[in-house]
Design an enzyme around this catalytic site. Structure first.
Site, mmCIF file in Angstrom:
data_model
loop_
_atom_site.group_PDB
_atom_site.id
_atom_site.type_symbol
_atom_site.label_atom_id
_atom_site.label_comp_id
_atom_site.label_asym_id
_atom_site.label_seq_id
_atom_site.Cartn_x
_atom_site.Cartn_y
_atom_site.Cartn_z
ATOM 1 C CG ASP A 144 -1.856 1.297 1.144
ATOM 2 O OD1 ASP A 144 -2.063 1.576 0.285
ATOM 3 O OD2 ASP A 144 -2.511 1.278 2.222
ATOM 4 C CG ASP A 148 -5.351 4.022 -1.346
ATOM 5 O OD1 ASP A 148 -4.463 2.954 -0.895
ATOM 6 O OD2 ASP A 148 -5.560 4.408 -2.490
ATOM 7 C CD GLU A 191 -12.464 -6.441 -2.377
ATOM 8 O OE1 GLU A 191 -13.491 -6.523 -2.958
ATOM 9 O OE2 GLU A 191 -12.070 -5.552 -2.468
ATOM 10 C CG HIS A 325 39.610 -12.382 17.504
ATOM 11 N ND1 HIS A 325 39.939 -11.410 16.215
ATOM 12 C CD2 HIS A 325 40.614 -12.233 18.138
ATOM 13 C CE1 HIS A 325 41.188 -11.016 16.202
ATOM 14 N NE2 HIS A 325 41.697 -11.540 17.266
ATOM 15 C CG ASN A 326 40.870 -8.090 18.029
ATOM 16 O OD1 ASN A 326 41.229 -8.559 19.046
ATOM 17 N ND2 ASN A 326 41.770 -7.930 16.889
ATOM 18 C CD GLU A 355 40.714 -10.316 22.024
ATOM 19 O OE1 GLU A 355 42.049 -10.228 21.866
ATOM 20 O OE2 GLU A 355 40.087 -10.865 20.960
ATOM 21 C CG ASP A 357 42.955 -6.163 22.008
ATOM 22 O OD1 ASP A 357 42.999 -7.215 22.781
ATOM 23 O OD2 ASP A 357 43.466 -6.328 20.495
ATOM 24 C CG HIS A 370 43.985 -4.704 16.390
ATOM 25 N ND1 HIS A 370 43.966 -5.238 15.191
ATOM 26 C CD2 HIS A 370 44.512 -5.773 17.092
ATOM 27 C CE1 HIS A 370 44.225 -6.444 14.973
ATOM 28 N NE2 HIS A 370 44.850 -6.603 16.402
ATOM 29 C CD GLU A 404 45.229 -10.912 24.734
ATOM 30 O OE1 GLU A 404 46.446 -10.628 24.569
ATOM 31 O OE2 GLU A 404 44.717 -11.992 24.443
ATOM 32 C CB SER A 534 45.624 -17.469 23.854
ATOM 33 O OG SER A 534 44.828 -16.940 24.834
ATOM 34 N NE ARG A 561 41.349 -14.850 23.210
ATOM 35 C CZ ARG A 561 42.303 -14.334 22.536
ATOM 36 N NH1 ARG A 561 43.530 -14.856 22.658
ATOM 37 N NH2 ARG A 561 41.740 -13.288 21.655
#
Length: 770
Positions: A144, A148, A191, A325-326, A355, A357, A370, A404, A534, A561
């Protein structure tokens, strides 16, 4: 009803060069949408509308990228308490935000309260099984265009094109004229529903119904296949038949393998009746159609996806844990933006390990970014605040903050102070359980634990090597332009030979101690259960090839990890399956990147009620039981042989949210991921010009030696003769959650969402265990 009509709003969308700009927003409850007018002639209706059924959450504050980009703009700065973001999936299937700054507190309170209430209502409504009604309402509001309350033939033609139905214009006109009883040239909503019913005929479901009426369905799935493949039409008289409860009960128990009594079946039939239907226990075609398309009939077992049903009182090391991660990265790992919203997004999707950092920031404020790159920076304090507010909305099971830590001693003390003051009693440093084992997820409900480097146990002990940081530096150096005259990226100017020592304040609040991995022997005989290492992606691949059985043993007591290789600066993901196969718990992926690997991750962690923890199989946690994903041994109870017949698809959308263009040519890929011996992929034929109700009728056989490590991945594509095939949707189902019988497979978008058109698109499959 409309809320806020004419109210002036400031929108901080940050798209293109315009930045924040004023708009008048209208909240239209009838259309279930937020709409506004754009001054750009290039933007269509879809670009100036947010469908509330596509909204995933509404968040306070300024945590999203548009706010980050425009933080110093006068329309945004200092107005955190008046700001909120509507996070939704747009018409292209892309997660987007509508970011608003209100004029005053009263305005904020009114809109935020109204919006959160409506979003909650639509989420609950989406969970209901009245898909036919919801589909009709959505298509009506989208078709529509002039609002209307009537649909012209032109609007109906546009809808048919959008729905991927290849119908002749004359045929559509004939149906339109038959339904337009007053010859007004327009259809009202009643309808329109009749026309949609005519267009939405489910010949696939009718074939199953016919097989049920004749009893042929009990002779095997091939009988249904033959009816669907036959060019001979099925007599329409069967649609008016009413079957006794006993027949439906036999179907449920013999075909669907549902365990229930006849009395329960009768109650189910009564519950499926519409308001205008006779209140009896006879099953009619409309009831059966609604059952097959309901959430109750999902191939992904409802009891697995909606409730935490597993034993949650075993050590943390006995569970796979949904891990990011990150987490702060919005895009790439080199120059992309960072945001607090990334943490909110992952936490509200059930991720349990995020995580951080951590680096020294200005004015003694630790920051997260990062290291040795040009990624954006966010405040450590803001992330901890987001953790407090959003950690347990999706799941009550523990959050692991993976630090980290590259901060100086003074700023480490600030980190510790923020953790204690903001998290309060949520932050815990638990004791090891009986026998030196890790505590259980049940014991750590609604608690936050920290994983970080701790002070050495001995004065002369070496500091653990930060391999993740070393990879970051190498990746940054390999991509850094030479002699370009640019300033050095943020970070320490010179790396000291000795890493900074750990502040006692941070040491005291850390439970999971990050240590350098020395050997399997040392870990088995000397390490504590809360000491974890890790492993980079390359080292992981090496150890899986050389020491898979030893790693399985390691992961029974300690946690490991896994993180992506440093060269993945585009935030791509590695294959997580091999790491899951050896029992690694924290297999960290880049959640911001939609890809096959995240599709597998999402399906795996939808299990156990989406709580973020999934119990590993006995071979990966039982002491004294040796296991190797390649060599085995493979317990007999883990074997699963099964057939999957891809019967049909229903209401497939066009690729990338397109509203116009050619009708798609779909095909289906079915793949099994798990141990190497179990992996297999199959593909159906292509069905030309039918994205609305294509019928495939193809059966594939799979043999799994380790069902508890198996993930069934089903994806639909649009075949393209001259270009790469377009992705349509997918589903990932752990084999332990796979249901037998004629089942519905709900599809998700490339981004993993099930809103918008993905509320309605699905496959019909027949699964038979041998």
């Amino acid at each position: 009803k409309r809320l806020g009509t004419g109210t002036r709003w400031r929108e901080g969308r940050g798209r293109g060069y315009m930045g924040p700009h004023k708009r008048t927003f209208i909240l239209n409850k009838e259309a279930s949408a937020i709409t506004w007018k754009s001054t750009s002639p290039m933007k269509g209706a879809n670009s100036t509308r947010v469908d509330l059924t596509s909204v995933t959450r509404v968040t306070k504050g300024q945590s999203t990228i548009p706010f980050v980009k425009n933080a110093n703009n006068a329309l945004v700065k200092g107005k955190e308490s008046l700001s909120f973001s509507v996070v939704y999936e747009d018409y292209r299937g892309v997660e987007t935000t509508l970011d608003i700054v209100c004029d005053n507190q009263e305005q904020f309170d009114s809109w935020f309260s109204e919006l959160t209430g409506l979003v909650k209502y639509h989420m609950q409504n989406k969970a209901s099984d009245d898909r036919v009604r919801r589909f009709a309402q959505r298509q009506w509001s989208l078709a529509d265009a002039d609002a209307d309350g009537l649909l012209s033939f032109k609007e109906i033609l546009a809808l048919v094109q959008k729905l991927n139905i290849d119908l002749d214009r004359g045929y559509v006109q004939k149906i339109f004229d038959e339904i337009d009883a007053d010859n007004s040239g327009n259809l009202d909503y009643i309808e329109f529903q009749a026309l949609l019913d005519e267009l939405s005929k489910r010949e696939d479901v009718y074939a199953v119904w016919y097989a049920l009426c004749t009893g042929a369905i009990f002779t095997g799935h091939r009988s249904v296949n033959s009816y669907m493949s036959s060019s001979k039409p099925i007599p329409s008289s069967y649609k008016s038949m009413a079957l006794p409860a006993e027949t439906f009960h036999r179907f449920l128990t013999e075909v669907q393998k549902v365990e229930q009594t006849l009395e329960q079946t009768k109650l189910k039939i009564e519950a499926m009746k519409g308001e205008d239907e006779e209140r009896d226990t006879k099953l009619r075609f409309s009831n059966f159609r609604d059952y097959l398309s309901s959430g109750e009939n999902a191939a992904y077992a409802v009891e697995c996806s909606t409730a935490t049903y597993q034993d949650m009182e075993q050590p943390l090391s006995h569970y796979w844990c949904a891990s990011s991660h990150n987490t702060y990265c919005e895009s790439d790992q080199l120059k992309g933006y960072s945001s607090v919203n990334r943490y909110i997004n992952d936490l509200t999707k059930g991720c349990r390990c995020v995580e951080l950092d951590c680096w020294d920031g200005p004015k003694n404020e630790p920051i997260i970014f990062h290291g040795h790159t040009l990624t954006g920076q966010i405040k450590f304090k803001d992330v901890i605040t987001a953790v407090k507010e959003y950690a347990f909305l999706q799941s009550e099971y523990p959050i692991i903050l993976s630090f980290e830590n590259h901060c100086s001693i003074p700023q480490q003390k600030v980190m510790a102070s923020y953790c204690k003051s903001i998290l309060g009693k949520m932050l815990v440093v638990p004791e090891l359980a009986e026998g030196g084992r890790l505590p259980s997820p049940e014991a750590l409900k609604n608690k936050v634990i920290i994983k970080a480097k701790k002070l050495p146990k001995k004065a002369d002990e070496e500091e653990p090597i930060d391999e993740d940081l070393e990879e970051q530096k190498k990746a940054a150096e390999s991509t850094k332009p030479k002699d370009d005259g640019e300033a050095s990226p943020p970070g320490p100017a010179k790396e000291k030979k000795k890493k900074p020592k750990v502040a006692k304040e941070l040491h005291d609040i850390t439970f999971l101690s990050g240590v350098h991995f020395k050997s399997w022997f040392q870990s088995a005989n000397e390490a504590l259960a809360n000491e974890m290492s890790s492993f980079s992606e390359p080292k992981t691949e090496k150890f899986i090839k050389s020491s898979a059985a030893e790693w399985v043993e390691y992961n029974k007591k300690q946690m490991s990890r896994i993180y992506p290789a440093g060269v993945r600066i585009d935030s791509s993901n590695y294959n997580p399956v091999p790491s899951w196969n050896v029992g690694s718990q924290i297999v960290a992926l880049n959640y911001q990147t939609s890809c096959l690997q995240m599709h597998l991750n999402d399906g795996k962690y939808l299990d156990n009620g989406g709580c973020g923890y999934v119990l590993k199989p006995a071979v990966l946690r039982s002491p004294g039981v040796s296991f190797d994903p390649v060599a085995g041994p493979f317990p007999r109870e883990e074997q699963l042989d099964f057939d999957i017949e891809v019967m049909s698809a229903h209401q497939l959308p066009k690729p990338n949210g397109a509203q116009k263009g050619e009708v798609i040519d779909p095909y289906v890929k079915v793949e099994l991921y798990g141990i190497p011996a179990d992996q297999r992929n199959c593909m159906t034929r292509v069905i030309d010009n039918n994205g609305f109700n294509p019928i495939f009728n193809e059966t594939f056989t799979f043999r799994a030696k380790m069902k508890s490590l198996g993930l069934l991945y089903i994806a639909v594509y649009d075949s393209d003769q001259f270009d790469a095939d377009d992705f349509i949707g997918y589903a990932t189902i752990p084999l332990t959650c796979l249901k037998e019988g004629i089942r519905k497979v709900d599809l998700r978008s490339w981004n993993g969402n099930n809103s918008g058109e993905f509320q309605f698109c699905s496959l019909l499959v027949n699964i038979t265990f041998k």
